[in-house]
Design a protein around this motif. Structure first.
Motif, PDB file in Angstrom:
ATOM      1  N   PRO A  83       2.885  -1.420   6.642  1.00 50.13           N
ATOM      2  CA  PRO A  83       4.311  -1.607   6.344  1.00 50.13           C
ATOM      3  C   PRO A  83       4.503  -2.607   5.220  1.00 50.13           C
ATOM      4  O   PRO A  83       3.718  -3.549   5.061  1.00 50.13           O
ATOM      5  CB  PRO A  83       4.873  -2.139   7.669  1.00 50.13           C
ATOM      6  N   CYS A  84       5.530  -2.395   4.438  1.00 48.61           N
ATOM      7  CA  CYS A  84       5.846  -3.320   3.351  1.00 48.61           C
ATOM      8  C   CYS A  84       6.241  -4.678   3.932  1.00 48.61           C
ATOM      9  O   CYS A  84       6.801  -4.762   5.026  1.00 48.61           O
ATOM     10  CB  CYS A  84       6.977  -2.770   2.487  1.00 48.61           C
ATOM     11  N   ALA A  85       5.951  -5.707   3.192  1.00 48.06           N
ATOM     12  CA  ALA A  85       6.337  -7.055   3.615  1.00 48.06           C
ATOM     13  C   ALA A  85       7.852  -7.206   3.530  1.00 48.06           C
ATOM     14  O   ALA A  85       8.542  -6.418   2.880  1.00 48.06           O
ATOM     15  CB  ALA A  85       5.645  -8.087   2.724  1.00 48.06           C
ATOM     16  N   ASP A  86       8.362  -8.218   4.200  1.00 46.86           N
ATOM     17  CA  ASP A  86       9.795  -8.484   4.150  1.00 46.86           C
ATOM     18  C   ASP A  86      10.216  -8.733   2.707  1.00 46.86           C
ATOM     19  O   ASP A  86       9.556  -9.481   1.967  1.00 46.86           O
ATOM     20  CB  ASP A  86      10.145  -9.708   5.002  1.00 46.86           C
ATOM     21  N   GLY A  87      11.316  -8.096   2.333  1.00 49.79           N
ATOM     22  CA  GLY A  87      11.809  -8.237   0.972  1.00 49.79           C
ATOM     23  C   GLY A  87      11.220  -7.242   0.001  1.00 49.79           C
ATOM     24  O   GLY A  87      11.537  -7.260  -1.190  1.00 49.79           O
ATOM     25  N   GLU A  88      10.331  -6.350   0.488  1.00 50.24           N
ATOM     26  CA  GLU A  88       9.718  -5.327  -0.350  1.00 50.24           C
ATOM     27  C   GLU A  88       9.999  -3.955   0.251  1.00 50.24           C
ATOM     28  O   GLU A  88      10.157  -3.824   1.470  1.00 50.24           O
ATOM     29  CB  GLU A  88       8.215  -5.553  -0.477  1.00 50.24           C
ATOM     30  N   ILE A  89      10.050  -2.947  -0.606  1.00 50.09           N
ATOM     31  CA  ILE A  89      10.333  -1.590  -0.143  1.00 50.09           C
ATOM     32  C   ILE A  89       9.419  -0.593  -0.844  1.00 50.09           C
ATOM     33  O   ILE A  89       8.815  -0.891  -1.879  1.00 50.09           O
ATOM     34  CB  ILE A  89      11.799  -1.179  -0.416  1.00 50.09           C
ATOM     35  N   SER A  90       9.314   0.586  -0.270  1.00 52.20           N
ATOM     36  CA  SER A  90       8.759   1.761  -0.958  1.00 52.20           C
ATOM     37  C   SER A  90       9.646   2.930  -0.565  1.00 52.20           C
ATOM     38  O   SER A  90       9.818   3.213   0.617  1.00 52.20           O
ATOM     39  CB  SER A  90       7.301   2.006  -0.534  1.00 52.20           C
TER      40      SER A  90
END
Length: 858
Positions: free
Chosen positions: A544-551
């Motif tokens: 999963p992406c880290a907090d504050g990051e998206i895909s």
């Protein structure tokens, strides 16, 4: 290269020796070759795989080597040779193409052996005349070009020699991508797409179905090796991975068993094969019952009938493959059926064909007891690959090859003197035609066949890439039938390279749907791929992406950081505006603090009412009622200034909150300070030596002192607000997931001076009150002031570390709590005892009671 040098040296030495002996060249000998011949103004050579040389004669070098004897006649290959004959015949009858020029042909069988192919090629370029007296080498060359060789390995070797003399060679079936190297093979062309295009076409199919985890099998020859190399490169570009890559041996059963074990153990459900002979491998796979694989066939075996038997349906049914473009040649079927043998030894290939077709022999007393051939047998009574024109693929390429040569020669003859392409704007001399001149015109060939297919060559001599997509489907008799289900066209004007009719596809699986062949399942949006150590890039874990990051796409290799004022959603697949945090009136904490502020204000008002109502009583009058009322007003302002700290920060609230806070507390503390000083002065004045001191602490002096002390704070606030005013500020540093909407203080020094001044007054007040704590009971105001200032100082000393360590809105809450705590402390410590006497013990609210206690104390 050694072969090339030896042949060149041999030809050079032969020519030199012949010129020293006589004025004419004499051929050193003839190779025994099977072929077909027809004379003409210009002769086109041809190399075809009609028979198979299984056993090569032993070379003892003690006697003249025996000529090799070819066996196993291939009807489909002979059809290709006859297609060349048909094309030449059709061109000669066409008045618009090469008028007044007759083309001839000279075709040879290479017997699927490189040594025979070399013999045939050298025979074609040197000619078959026994002697040659024209040493000026004028006139047309023995052949203007060679059609073939169909094999990649043969074409590599033969073209490397022909390229030295710039003799054009146009293959109709050699696909090795290495032949696109113009430096090594300057005069090589082909009408079949190279393996580079073939591989790209196969990758298009894999990409279409999402097959990223595949196995590769390839033959141990130039065709297979170069195709496998290109496939690995294209798979990397596509983002796919090769699960295994194995060379198919020709006659090693142990290696075949090992490859079968690899296929069984692999998780790849799709296998790509670049080979011309898969029968031994398929037999072993069938023996071990290795099914459930989706086979992808290269053009070398897509249309091969070897594996079309019913027993192979469970294994290779549903195979997808690419095949060279199928075409229709009008009149070819009738032409093939009109063929008859003759007695010309240069046409002995036709006689061999006739013998194999009808099982007869033209020689008397045949050893195997075959009947005599009469040459009157009827080809119409036969049905085999020779007269099957329903799937013209290689033959169609031969047809296009001959026409490409004819168009090049036609363009050469249309040249106008003075406008030619050669040095000095000259045209080619027909009477002394050079092969390299034909190479120039071949490079510029551009025409359309009768069925609408465009023919031209790129800068590497490669044809336009177009393939039919084939699917192996079970027929009614249980065998396999190959059907066209799509096309791969890199030159498609629509931009869609691959077109498939999915409804026409047959899948050899229980689900009747295409299989899944991936090393790892796709990573959904909100995650990223993390490659597993030691495995290909297709094998990964989804993190999963880290907090504050998206895909926001599947199979993302990395996550994207959201902009400053945005944060990742819960699913981590899109950015959402950050929550703006401030201490609002709707917040439970804000409601609590607002309630406390209003309660404090009400208490102050209540005390003021009580004091106003009892203003003439000794308790109120003895404690300097004017300063008491001023202190209550300042405390009320302290409670009310809390409301400026709650709610969304605005410019005016940011400017007023600290100014209001600073001025209110200075007014409060200065009132307490003056009150303390008055208490001390009253005590001193009770003594004879201190009666004159009270004149300095009259009402006017008290008011003036409070005003002066408060004015200093007003000046500090005015300077602060005018130089570095507090402003609303969206802070994204405290909490990454939120925007803390706060008031930036503007100047740390200004805020520090404001607090420092309050602290100085509080310290002085505390010190004076502490020193006066032991005054008589009737002047016990100092004790209450001491206790109140002790609370005040304790609260603000604890405030500093709590304020610094509190994040976001809690920093504001800490400041409000300090204001409320210190205000309540002052209110309770100073006014609660007086209200207690006034309300609950009015009998003690008399001058006598107060004086009585004093006298009793004395």
């Amino acid at each position: 290269m050694r072969i090339t040098l030896n042949i060149c040296l041999y030809l050079s030495c032969t020519f030199v020796s012949a010129t020293l002996i006589s004025d004419s060249c004499q051929i050193q000998g003839h190779f025994k070759l099977n072929g077909m011949y027809q004379g003409g103004d210009f002769i086109i050579g041809g190399l075809f795989e009609v028979q198979h040389l299984k056993v090569f004669p032993e070379l003892s070098f003690r006697m003249e080597p025996e000529q090799p004897q070819c066996e196993e006649f291939y009807m489909s290959s002979f059809q290709q040779a006859q297609t060349m004959v048909f094309a030449v015949d059709e061109i000669n009858k066409n008045p618009n193409l090469l008028p007044n020029i007759t083309l001839g042909y000279h075709l040879y069988d290479n017997c699927l052996k490189l040594v025979v192919a070399f013999r045939a090629a050298t025979t074609l370029i040197s000619g078959t005349k026994n002697t040659f007296s024209n040493l000026n080498c004028t006139g047309p060359p023995p052949v203007i070009a060679i059609v073939g060789d169909p094999g990649s390995t043969h074409s590599i070797a033969v073209s490397s020699v022909l390229g030295l003399f710039r003799i054009p060679m146009i293959s109709y079936y050699a696909t090795c991508s290495c032949l696109s190297d113009r430096k090594k093979y300057p005069s090589f062309f082909r009408t079949i797409p190279s393996d580079a295009f073939q591989v790209r076409a196969i990758v298009q199919i894999l990409k279409y179905f999402g097959w990223t985890w595949v196995g590769v099998l390839y033959s141990d020859d130039d065709y297979g090796i170069y195709a496998a190399q290109s496939f690995h490169q294209e798979m990397q570009k596509f983002g796919g991975c090769v699960a295994f890559s194995e060379i198919i041996p020709y006659d090693n059963h142990r290696d075949i068993q090992r490859i079968v074990a690899v296929i069984k153990a692999s998780t790849a459900r799709v296998v790509v094969a670049f080979s011309t002979d898969l029968l031994p491998l398929m037999d072993e796979l069938l023996l071990q019952n290795v099914t459930g694989r989706q086979w992808i066939a290269s053009e070398a075996w897509t249309t091969s009938p070897v594996l079309h038997l019913p027993r192979f349906v469970p294994l290779v049914g549903g195979t997808l493959g690419i095949a060279i473009r199928r075409g229709e040649i009008k009149g070819l079927n009738d032409f093939l059926l009109r063929l008859h043998p003759d007695s010309d030894p240069r046409n002995n290939m036709v006689r061999i064909f006739w013998e194999n077709m009808f099982g007869c022999s033209f020689e008397n007393g045949s050893r195997d007891g075959k009947k005599m051939c009469t040459a009157e047998e009827d080809l119409n009574s036969t049905v085999n690959e020779y007269n099957d024109v329903s799937e013209l693929r290689a033959s169609y390429n031969v047809y296009k090859t001959v026409y490409a040569l004819a168009h090049a020669l036609h363009d050469l003859m249309q040249c106008e003197e003075g406008r030619g392409p050669f040095i000095g704007n000259r045209c080619a001399d027909i009477s002394n035609l050079q092969p390299w001149q034909i190479v120039h015109y071949l490079q510029k060939v551009n025409f359309t066949t009768g069925v609408g297919d465009h023919v031209s060559f790129d800068e590497n001599g490669d044809a336009l890439a177009i393939y039919d997509v084939m699917n192996w489907q079970p027929s009614s008799d249980g065998s396999i039938v190959v059907r066209t289900v799509g096309v791969v066209d890199e030159g498609a004007t629509t931009g869609k390279v691959l077109t498939l009719d999915e409804d026409a596809l047959y899948w050899n699986f229980e689900t009747k749907k295409p299989p899944r062949s991936v090393c790892s399942e796709s990573c959904p949006p909100g995650t990223r791929q993390a490659t597993r150590k030691g495995l290909p890039v297709c094998c990964f874990d989804c993190l999963p992406c880290a907090d504050g990051e998206i895909s926001n796409a599947s199979d993302s290799t990395e996550c994207t950081v959201c902009p400053n004022e945005f944060w990742s959603s819960q699913e981590k697949n899109h950015c959402v505006p950050k929550e703006v945090e401030f201490l609002s009136y709707e917040d439970p904490l804000g409601i609590s603090l607002t309630t406390a502020s209003l309660l404090g204000t009400c208490f102050c008002a209540l005390v003021m009412v009580i004091f106003a109502h009892h203003r003439n009583t000794p308790v109120v009058r003895s404690n300097n009622s004017e300063l008491s009322f001023l202190l209550l007003v300042s405390l009320k302002l302290c409670f009310l200034c809390v409301l400026l700290f709650i709610g969304q920060p605005q410019l005016w609230t940011c400017q007023l909150r600290h100014a209001m806070f600073g001025i209110s507390f200075v007014l409060c503390v200065s009132s307490i300070l003056v009150k303390t000083m008055v208490v001390i002065a009253v005590f001193k004045s009770s003594r004879p030596e201190g009666k004159s001191k009270m004149k300095w602490f009259g009402a006017a002096q008290q008011r003036g002192t409070v005003l002066v002390l408060t004015a200093v704070q007003v000046v500090i606030c005015a300077v602060w607000l005018s130089t570095a005013s507090p402003t609303p500020h969206k802070n994204i540093q405290y909490i990454r997931s939120k925007i803390v909407f706060e008031c930036a203080i503007g100047s740390v020094a200004g805020f520090a001076i404001l607090l420092g001044y309050i602290g100085l007054l509080a310290a002085v007040s505390f010190l004076l009150a502490f020193l006066a704590r032991n005054l008589p009971d009737n002047f016990n105001e100092a004790k209450f002031i001491t206790f109140s200032m002790l609370i005040f100082c304790a609260v603000w000393i604890a405030f500093v570390p709590a304020y610094v360590s509190s994040p976001g809105k809690y920093a504001v809450a800490v400041e409000i709590f300090a204001i409320l705590a210190s205000s309540f402390g002052l209110l309770v410590a100073i006014f609660a005892p007086k209200c207690y006497i006034i309300l609950l013990h009015p009998e003690r609210n008399t001058k006598k009671a107060i004086m009585g206690r004093t006298a009793q104390k004395k």
